[in-house]
Structure formats: structure tokens, C-alpha cells
Design an enzyme around this catalytic site. Structure first.
Site, mmCIF file in Angstrom:
data_model
loop_
_atom_site.group_PDB
_atom_site.id
_atom_site.type_symbol
_atom_site.label_atom_id
_atom_site.label_comp_id
_atom_site.label_asym_id
_atom_site.label_seq_id
_atom_site.Cartn_x
_atom_site.Cartn_y
_atom_site.Cartn_z
ATOM 1 C CD GLU A 1 -2.663 -1.315 2.488
ATOM 2 O OE1 GLU A 1 -3.458 -0.405 2.780
ATOM 3 O OE2 GLU A 1 -2.490 -2.311 3.210
ATOM 4 C CB SER B 1 -5.674 -0.597 0.456
ATOM 5 O OG SER B 1 -5.397 0.540 1.235
ATOM 6 C CE1 TYR C 1 -6.915 4.246 -1.846
ATOM 7 C CE2 TYR C 1 -6.827 1.915 -2.386
ATOM 8 C CZ TYR C 1 -6.815 2.936 -1.456
ATOM 9 O OH TYR C 1 -6.725 2.626 -0.117
ATOM 10 N NE ARG D 1 -12.795 3.218 6.479
ATOM 11 C CZ ARG D 1 -11.793 2.849 5.680
ATOM 12 N NH1 ARG D 1 -10.784 3.673 5.448
ATOM 13 N NH2 ARG D 1 -11.785 1.645 5.134
ATOM 14 C CG ASP E 1 -14.242 -0.718 6.305
ATOM 15 O OD1 ASP E 1 -14.505 0.470 6.552
ATOM 16 O OD2 ASP E 1 -13.203 -1.099 5.752
ATOM 17 C CD GLU F 1 -10.646 -4.471 6.479
ATOM 18 O OE1 GLU F 1 -9.488 -4.132 6.767
ATOM 19 O OE2 GLU F 1 -10.964 -5.002 5.392
ATOM 20 C CG ASN G 1 -9.779 -0.059 7.861
ATOM 21 O OD1 ASN G 1 -9.075 -0.727 7.116
ATOM 22 N ND2 ASN G 1 -11.104 -0.100 7.813
ATOM 23 N N GLY H 1 -7.050 5.739 5.453
ATOM 24 C CA GLY H 1 -6.571 6.725 4.495
ATOM 25 C C GLY H 1 -6.756 8.142 5.008
#
Length: 312
Positions: free
Chosen positions: A17, A141, A208, A247, A249, A261, A263, A267
Site C-alpha cells: 500500500e 486497502s 482508488y 474506521r 467497515d 474489519e 482500520n 486513508g
């Protein structure tokens, strides 16, 4: 605004990443410099920690291996440096999707059914239903993420995902709305809904590629469902022992949320999902970056005081 600081922003690194991390790091650096902080960019591309003296704190804009797996956090603690985000153990647990899911289950938190595979010749696990999600246990990611509908796709997916480790996570595919919940301190942010265009999966390309995905914040959910998703996200964050920010998800299937998951270093560009969520509650990007640094310094101070009290 906080006092002026000397801040090292770690970005890039040796992981898959790297390019995403560089974007986060440059955005964070610009934001902190705009507030008058002295900022130094540090790229541990060889996985070696090199932080100069007289740094007040380290902003971790790393993603993936040597960033989210707890390794750099341990190294920074050995140097006695404040750093943003969660500690070594919670970072390791969150980065390890299998360890995370086991903790979610222990805590009674909903997560898709799963199996693990250690053999490239393994048969397709029919007990999980038709469509499957195949992913590396330790990547972020959406690196290595595959959606599998049949035996041919299964074999192709295994061939790719085993490149990232000796064990593969296979999850039941849940059709639903993709949501992410930001955490900032003890506050749960407005929910972001993620809708890949053309009804595609939210994979690395859609994350992305500009214009490939539509984001809505706050998500169009009723109050009860919003509160339920936020509650489960915060419980998952706390179950892993995470700190400061992150964060979470989820997939929402007929108002039933399932955890995917956590994070710990999401980002951090001005258009990333956590900044999008905090902006919806009135916290701009530069202010968010500044808060993260001040929170890191405060937590480090509290931790140092606890250690001194323990010794005395």
C-alpha cells in the site's frame, strides 16, 4: 489551534500500500504545515526506523505491513516517541483479519461466516453458500481481495491470494449496503455509505479510481439503524483495544449489520473516508490532523505517568 510542534510524518514504507500511504502522508504534511507546524517527511521504505532527535510526535500515515501491523508502533515506543493511532497489540489484532473475527465472535459481535484455507489445492467450501469473498489475512486497502462464484474463479483466487501469506481467509458473501463508521476519540462519526458504480464490488480499483464510486455522508439510514451500526462499530473498535481514531467497515443486510474489519490507520487524504466523516460533524481536515497529534502527545504523557506510578 495547538502550539507549534516539530512533527515527523511517516509515509510510504515497504508495504503493498506504499503509493496510497504516500498520498496520505503528503496530504497530512500539507495540512500540518498550513497550521504552522514544522514537518519532516520520513519514508521507511526499507522497514528501518530513522527518526531524528527533537521530534515532538510522529504522525503515522503508513498503511499495511510495517504500519498497521504493530511493528512500527513497537519501535516508536522503544524510542519513547508519541505517535498517532492505536498501540502495538491492538494494531496487530486489527491488521490480522482472522484474529479480529475471532474476537468479534467472542464478544458476540456479528461478522460473516468464514473458514481458513492453508492448501492451494483446497476444494471450494460449499458450506458458506454460493458467492464467496477470498482475501489475505493480513493486508489492507482491498489488496488481494477476490469475489468467487465458481470453481474456476476459486482456483484463480487462491493462486493470487496465497502470494500474500500461507493462510487465506474465505468469507460468506453478504449482499448489502457497504458502510464505514469513523471513530474520533470517544465520538462516533456520521456513517459513510459506499456505492461502487455499475453495481461492481468495492475492490482496490474502485477505491482508488476517481469517479468509480459514489460516497454519501451521512448515509441515508433511519435513526435506529444508524445507532445500531455506530454502536457495533464502537464495540468492535473497543473489543480490539484500539485507541484515538480509526474506521470500521460493515455490510448492512436488511438492517442487519455485519462487521468486516477495523482500520487503525485509515486513508488520510482530504477526500478519504475518515476525513469525510469527521467533516460531516464539523471537523475540517487540518483540524483533524492537528487533533490526532495532540491526542497522541496527551496519551503518551498519560502512559508515561502510569509507568512512573507503577515503578514508585
Amino acid at each position: 489551534m495547538s502550539q507549534k510542534r516539530h512533527i515527523a510524518v511517516m509515509m510510504g514504507g515497504p508495504s503493498a500500500e506504499r503509493e496510497v500511504s504516500l498520498k496520505s502522508g503528503h496530504a497530512v504534511s500539507q495540512a500540518l504545515e498550513s497550521l504552522g507546524h514544522q514537518v519532516l517527511s520520513v519514508d521507511p521504505k526499507d522497514g528501518v526506523l530513522q527518526i531524528p532527535e527533537a521530534v515532538d510526535a510522529v504522525f503515522l500515515a503508513l498503511h499495511g505491513t510495517y504500519g498497521e501491523d504493530g511493528e512500527v508502533q513497537l519501535a516508536l515506543e522503544s524510542r519513547g516517541l508519541p505517535y498517532t493511532g492505536s498501540g502495538p497489540e491492538s494494531s496487530r489484532l486489527a491488521f490480522d483479519k482472522l484474529a479480529s473475527k475471532r474476537i468479534f465472535l467472542e464478544q458476540g459481535l456479528p461478522t460473516p461466516d468464514f473458514v481458513t484455507v492453508v492448501n492451494k489445492e483446497a476444494n471450494l467450501p460449499s458450506e458458506l453458500g454460493g458467492k464467496l469473498v477470498v482475501k489475505p489475512i493480513c493486508q489492507g486497502s482491498s489488496v488481494g481481495l477476490h469475489f468467487v462464484n465458481d470453481e474456476v474463479e476459486w482456483q484463480d483466487a487462491l493462486g493470487e491470494v496465497f502470494k500474500y501469506g500461507s493462510e487465506v481467509l474465505v468469507e460468506q458473501y453478504i449482499q448489502g449496503r457497504e458502510l464505514t463508521v469513523g471513530i474520533m476519540g470517544e465520538r462516533v462519526c456520521p456513517i459513510v455509505e459506499i456505492r461502487p458504480n455499475n453495481e461492481a464490488a468495492y475492490d482496490y480499483e474502485h477505491k482508488y479510481t476517481a469517479g468509480a464510486t459514489t460516497y454519501t455522508c451521512p448515509a441515508a439510514l433511519d435513526e435506529a439503524t444508524t445507532r445500531l451500526c455506530q454502536k457495533i462499530a464502537l464495540e468492535a473498535f473497543n473489543a480490539l483495544g484500539c485507541e484515538s481514531y480509526g474506521r470500521v467497515d460493515l455490510i448492512l443486510d436488511n438492517n442487519h449489520p455485519f462487521l468486516l474489519e477495523v482500520n487503525t490507520l485509515p486513508g488520510m487524504t482530504a477526500t478519504s473516508l475518515l476525513p469525510m466523516a469527521t467533516a460531516a460533524q464539523g471537523t475540517g481536515f487540518a483540524e483533524l490532523c492537528d487533533w490526532m497529534i495532540e491526542d497522541a502527545i496527551l496519551r503518551h504523557s498519560h502512559h508515561s505517568h502510569r509507568q512512573q506510578n507503577t515503578r514508585s
